[in-house]
Design a protein around this motif. Structure first.
Motif, PDB file in Angstrom:
ATOM      1  N   TYR A   1     -10.958   7.643   9.290  1.00 12.08           N
ATOM      2  CA  TYR A   1      -9.796   7.156   8.537  1.00 12.08           C
ATOM      3  C   TYR A   1      -9.444   5.722   8.971  1.00 12.08           C
ATOM      4  CZ  TYR A   1      -4.893   7.458   6.763  1.00 12.08           C
ATOM      5  OH  TYR A   1      -3.694   7.260   6.128  1.00 12.08           O
TER       6      TYR A   1
ATOM      7  N   HIS B   1      -4.033   2.822  -3.102  1.00 13.07           N
ATOM      8  CA  HIS B   1      -4.949   3.198  -2.018  1.00 13.07           C
ATOM      9  C   HIS B   1      -5.386   4.664  -2.137  1.00 13.07           C
ATOM     10  CE1 HIS B   1      -7.139   2.331   1.557  1.00 13.07           C
ATOM     11  NE2 HIS B   1      -6.651   3.395   2.159  1.00 13.07           N
TER      12      HIS B   1
ATOM     13  N   ASP C   1       0.884  -1.164   0.000  1.00 20.08           N
ATOM     14  CA  ASP C   1       0.000   0.000   0.000  1.00 20.08           C
ATOM     15  C   ASP C   1       0.920   1.211   0.000  1.00 20.08           C
ATOM     16  OD1 ASP C   1      -1.410   2.225   1.310  1.00 20.08           O
ATOM     17  OD2 ASP C   1      -2.922   0.798   2.009  1.00 20.08           O
TER      18      ASP C   1
ATOM     19  N   GLN D   1       2.380   8.712  10.799  1.00 17.51           N
ATOM     20  CA  GLN D   1       1.125   7.959  10.951  1.00 17.51           C
ATOM     21  C   GLN D   1       1.339   6.646  11.714  1.00 17.51           C
ATOM     22  OE1 GLN D   1      -1.581   7.756   7.638  1.00 17.51           O
ATOM     23  NE2 GLN D   1      -0.870   9.672   6.746  1.00 17.51           N
TER      24      GLN D   1
ATOM     25  N   GLY E   1      -0.655   6.543  -1.873  1.00 19.60           N
ATOM     26  CA  GLY E   1      -1.817   7.073  -1.153  1.00 19.60           C
ATOM     27  C   GLY E   1      -2.203   8.486  -1.542  1.00 19.60           C
TER      28      GLY E   1
ATOM     29  N   ASP F   1      -9.397   2.079   7.004  1.00 23.32           N
ATOM     30  CA  ASP F   1      -8.243   1.185   6.907  1.00 23.32           C
ATOM     31  C   ASP F   1      -8.582  -0.224   7.401  1.00 23.32           C
ATOM     32  OD1 ASP F   1      -5.887   2.007   5.620  1.00 23.32           O
ATOM     33  OD2 ASP F   1      -5.587   3.567   7.124  1.00 23.32           O
TER      34      ASP F   1
ATOM     35  N   ASN G   1      -4.562  11.591  -2.967  1.00 26.04           N
ATOM     36  CA  ASN G   1      -5.964  11.888  -2.693  1.00 26.04           C
ATOM     37  C   ASN G   1      -6.586  12.631  -3.870  1.00 26.04           C
ATOM     38  OD1 ASN G   1      -5.787  10.982   0.120  1.00 26.04           O
ATOM     39  ND2 ASN G   1      -4.457  12.773   0.363  1.00 26.04           N
TER      40      ASN G   1
ATOM     41  N   HIS H   1       3.861  11.894   0.137  1.00 21.08           N
ATOM     42  CA  HIS H   1       3.398  11.056  -0.970  1.00 21.08           C
ATOM     43  C   HIS H   1       4.540  10.738  -1.921  1.00 21.08           C
ATOM     44  CE1 HIS H   1      -0.375  13.247   0.249  1.00 21.08           C
ATOM     45  NE2 HIS H   1      -0.796  12.000   0.284  1.00 21.08           N
TER      46      HIS H   1
ATOM     47  N   VAL I   1       3.995   4.387   4.523  1.00 20.84           N
ATOM     48  CA  VAL I   1       3.363   5.662   4.873  1.00 20.84           C
ATOM     49  C   VAL I   1       4.240   6.388   5.900  1.00 20.84           C
ATOM     50  CG1 VAL I   1       1.236   6.781   5.661  1.00 20.84           C
ATOM     51  CG2 VAL I   1       1.095   4.528   4.589  1.00 20.84           C
TER      52      VAL I   1
END
Ligand code: ARG
Length: 600
Positions: free
Chosen positions: A337, A160, A120, A365, A123, A341, A125, A134, A361
């Motif tokens: 969020y 994702h 993953d 996070q 990510g 997930d 948006n 990112h 990520v």
């Protein structure tokens, strides 16, 4: 086919075992003193005490057992009990020949058991601009995807896509206010226009405006919340509009990612988890995991005694669970969020049933993933060891804070690549490289130099560390940079072109000169570097190898005449070594997601 290091590791372990020592401390490493030996084992020092013996004696007994090993010309005990191993020229030559003949892996061993692995990463948006988090995720995730696939796992890279949630409601109401999409705002089942009422520029303009407005204007915020809820409940006009937002964003993003050499197998979105949400919440409820907490519903994920001190507003300090509970349904009734997930894990289980999911990520996070993973294990959606968060540091500006553009904004991938490509063109011209290339070929080289610069600068750092963005340094043809490595590979390509026919893979290879030995030992180390990078999920170990290989080649090139070699057999052997080097270097770079040009 095994690398020399593992092969010697087994021989040394067998010799220790014959002396009654079976221990996983028995290992062979590259020698600290390349002038004395190629490999060494310090195991005698590590295990002697536990076996009631003296390290030097034990080392001596092991050494005599290794005496006469076909791959070795000498086995010596040094100092308090180091065992020094010198590999025979014949063993080096046959190892080099293996690397040259191994079109697929260039000497690297695949994994014993292939697993189904999901990665993953990126990510991005819908509508929200990408930031450095990112960018790093894309670069690191792409490399891990290639590395895992290369070692034989079955891998799915999933972008994702952040296509759900409040930003969608914001866009809908912003567009409603601006006008131009009336057809979609109507109640009812449509049909709705098949053409998008917005372009990418519209989305990029609307989103920041709407986000800012929502901060100041409570009425606007409430309308956006309501629109989000209606979209999620399936209002057809909003759904149709949302599909356009998603398609427009995705097309643009795919273009940017592909300029960076990043591609995904799946573009599943957060929205794909939505249909599973209600069932999952009911399941958490049924399993007794969902707990009422000040109007919200949460899953407690901290074990007994797992607490941390937290300062309250009035200054008093309390012990609170650590990690904090996972918020599943907010007091306003929306999924969060973390809920997404968690449901995405269920979705992935249903679709692919991965044995391992890696989340590439931002380190910031980390707590979020700790909460989600614990909740997933409690609910039985994943077993221990199946979910891993691979955090990373930030790319910083000169001020030590996450990088921003000169205008203070977040960086746009497209702008970054354009700037880097312009710079690459300048540098190529300065260095008088690519002078005789046709314009398209020159542009292609400049783009590759730019991508190599950005990716290598990122991947040459351990993923967990932060680094400072310095495009001038990244794009230099000197030093530990992507462009330097491209330059080295192009130099070998041109050497091989000059030599005429590529060396046939059955050319007998000879390894006599110290620089030749060093080069072959470096080629041999690829397998270990790849395995370590895989085990630790650390692509910088592959980057490190590529750099070492280029340096070894450079020394070899300086010390050993190739085209100028007097003896035809020596010339052919050196060309074969050059060819093996080029192939492994290009492969290592490919694992980093870096493509090499033909010419410069
Ligand atoms: N879209 C998120 C962001 O921009 C990143 C998603 C990371 N992956 C995940 N499974 N949560 O921060």
């Amino acid at each position: 086919m095994t690398d020399l290091k593992s092969r010697l590791g087994e021989a040394v372990a067998a010799a220790f075992a014959a002396e009654g020592v079976a221990s996983d401390k028995v290992r062979v490493t590259a020698s600290d003193r390349p002038d004395l030996a190629d490999f060494q084992s310090n195991a005698a020092l590590a295990v002697a005490k536990a076996h009631g013996t003296n390290p030097r004696d034990l080392a001596g007994r092991v050494a005599s057992r290794l005496e006469g090993h076909p791959d070795l010309t000498s086995v010596e005990v040094a100092g308090p009990g180091f065992i020094n191993l010198v590999v025979s020229p014949a063993a080096l030559a046959s190892r080099a020949a293996e690397v040259l003949a191994d079109d697929l892996h260039r000497g690297a061993a695949p994994v014993a058991d292939s697993r189904r692995v999901m990665i993953d990463y990126a990510g991005p948006n819908v509508a929200k601009p990408m930031h450095v988090g990112h960018l790093r995720s894309s670069i690191i995730g792409e490399s891990l995807k290639r590395l895992f696939r290369f070692r034989g796992d079955q891998v799915w890279g999933d972008a994702h896509f952040g296509d759900w949630g409040f930003q969608m409601g914001l866009l809908i109401v912003a567009l409603a206010d601006e006008g131009g999409a009336e057809a979609f705002m109507a109640d009812g089942d449509g049909p709705f226009p098949a053409d998008s009422p917005v372009s990418l520029e519209d989305l990029e303009r609307l989103y920041p405006q709407a986000a800012a407005k929502a901060k100041e204007d409570a009425g606007f915020r409430d309308r956006a919340r309501k629109a989000t809820a209606e979209l999620q409940a399936g209002r057809p006009g909003y759904r149709a509009l949302w599909s356009h937002f998603v398609a427009v964003s995705r097309t643009a993003l795919e273009r940017e990612f592909s300029a960076l050499g990043v591609t995904f197998d799946l573009w599943n979105g957060e929205s794909d988890a939505d249909p599973l949400m209600a069932g999952m919440i009911a399941d958490l409820e049924a399993k007794g995991l969902l707990v009422e907490d000040q109007g919200a519903r949460v899953v407690h994920v901290a074990g007994p005694g797992e607490t941390r001190k937290k300062k309250l507003e009035d200054g008093s300090v309390v012990e609170t669970p650590s990690p904090p509970p996972l918020l599943v349904v907010s007091s306003e009734g929306s999924a969060m969020y973390g809920t997404t997930d968690l449901a995405t894990i269920v979705d992935r289980r249903n679709r692919i049933d991965p044995q391992l999911i890696l989340y590439v990520v931002d380190e910031r996070q980390a707590e979020h993933f700790e909460q989600v993973f614990r909740a997933a294990r409690l609910a039985g959606y994943a077993a221990n060891g199946e979910l891993e968060h691979l955090g990373f540091g930030t790319m910083n500006g000169p001020d030590g804070k996450p990088f921003k553009t000169r205008a203070g904004g977040v960086l746009k991938l497209h702008d970054l690549i354009t700037t880097a490509t312009d710079k690459a063109r300048e540098r190529l011209k300065e260095a008088r490289l690519g002078d005789d290339l046709a314009p398209e070929a020159f542009d292609d080289t400049a783009r590759k130099v730019a991508v190599a610069a950005l990716k290598f600068a990122d991947l040459s750092n351990a993923r967990t560390t932060s680094y400072v963005f310095d495009l001038d340094r990244f794009i230099s043809f000197e030093g530990k940079t992507g462009p330097y490595l491209l330059y080295q590979s192009v130099r070998i390509k041109s050497l091989l072109r000059k030599a005429g026919d590529a060396a046939p893979t059955d050319t007998p290879i000879r390894v006599d000169e110290p620089a030749e030995r060093d080069l072959v030992l470096t080629l041999d180390a690829f397998s270990g570097a790849v395995a370590d990078a895989y085990d630790k999920r650390m692509p910088h170990l592959v980057a490190e190898h590529a750099w070492r290989l280029a340096q070894s080649f450079s020394k070899f090139y300086a010390a050993c005449p190739i085209l100028g070699a007097e003896d035809a057999a020596v010339r052919a052997s050196r060309l074969a070594l050059s060819q093996a080097t080029l192939a492994q270097l290009e492969l290592a770079l490919d694992l980093l997601g870096i493509a090499t040009p033909e010419r410069m």
